[in-house]
Design an enzyme around this catalytic site. Structure first.
Site, short mmCIF file in Angstrom:
data_model
loop_
_atom_site.label_atom_id
_atom_site.label_comp_id
_atom_site.label_asym_id
_atom_site.label_seq_id
_atom_site.Cartn_x
_atom_site.Cartn_y
_atom_site.Cartn_z
N GLU A 42 0.82 -1.20 0.00
CA GLU A 42 0.00 0.00 0.00
C GLU A 42 0.86 1.25 0.00
O GLU A 42 2.05 1.21 0.31
CB GLU A 42 -0.93 0.00 1.23
CG GLU A 42 -1.95 -1.10 1.18
CD GLU A 42 -2.90 -1.08 2.35
OE1 GLU A 42 -3.91 -1.80 2.27
OE2 GLU A 42 -2.67 -0.36 3.36
N ASN A 43 0.21 2.36 -0.34
CA ASN A 43 0.86 3.64 -0.40
C ASN A 43 -0.09 4.69 0.16
O ASN A 43 -1.30 4.58 -0.02
CB ASN A 43 1.21 3.96 -1.87
CG ASN A 43 2.10 5.15 -2.02
OD1 ASN A 43 1.67 6.28 -1.85
ND2 ASN A 43 3.36 4.89 -2.34
N GLU A 73 -1.30 -9.99 -6.50
CA GLU A 73 -1.30 -10.67 -7.79
C GLU A 73 -0.45 -9.93 -8.81
O GLU A 73 0.35 -10.51 -9.55
CB GLU A 73 -2.73 -10.81 -8.34
CG GLU A 73 -3.68 -11.57 -7.44
CD GLU A 73 -4.46 -10.66 -6.49
OE1 GLU A 73 -3.86 -9.80 -5.81
OE2 GLU A 73 -5.69 -10.82 -6.42
#
Length: 164
Positions: free
Chosen positions: A46-47, A57
């Site tokens: 995440e960011n 994936e």
């Protein structure tokens, strides 16, 4: 079942421990089996700028492609959802379909029970590389050959325009 699938299922579960998901707290791991038997793993990263987050994936696919692998047999994905199988998001389904629709996706629960579907079953009628080669209307100038401009206006023979 391919003898590598049980190992793939275990790897995807282990990959959840490598995630970076401080915002959603939603851990996802993936393990991708290439046609030649090579396995690539991935996890979600995440960011703070949410749109830059990358799913497990896609992480596995990007790692494989960057190492020269583009032919896949299966991918297994895992999350912490106790009562539901984890499914790929729409963006991941499209990325998987980029590499064909006739390979398997193993969607698991934490106890490693799984539901298997092909990429084509997960994303029927996908936009694929072959879609880019389809015959197109128009000549590339912004005007379509049937008298309809790209802006949605129909050009009449007398030079005036009528909105569609």
């Amino acid at each position: 079942m391919d003898k590598q699938i049980p190992y793939l299922l275990e790897l995807c579960r282990e990959m959840k421990d490598k995630t970076h998901c401080p915002y959603s707290k939603f851990r996802v791991g993936a393990a991708l089996l290439c046609e030649d038997g090579t396995i690539f793993t991935g996890c979600n990263v995440e960011n703070a700028s949410y749109g830059l987050t990358i799913c497990a994936e896609r992480t596995a696919i990007v790692k494989a492609v960057s190492e020269g692998h583009k032919d896949f047999k299966a991918i297994a994905i895992s999350s912490d959802m106790k009562n539901s199988f984890i499914v790929p998001c729409g963006a991941c389904r499209q990325v998987l379909a980029e590499f064909g629709t006739n390979w398997d996706v193993y969607m698991t629960k934490p106890d490693l029970t799984y539901h298997k579907m092909s990429v084509g079953e997960l994303l029927p009628m996908s936009f694929s590389p072959s879609s880019l080669g389809e015959e197109k209307i128009g000549n590339g100038s912004g005007h379509l050959e049937n008298g309809i401009e790209a802006n949605g206006m129909m050009t009449e023979d007398n030079g005036s325009s009528a909105e569609m």
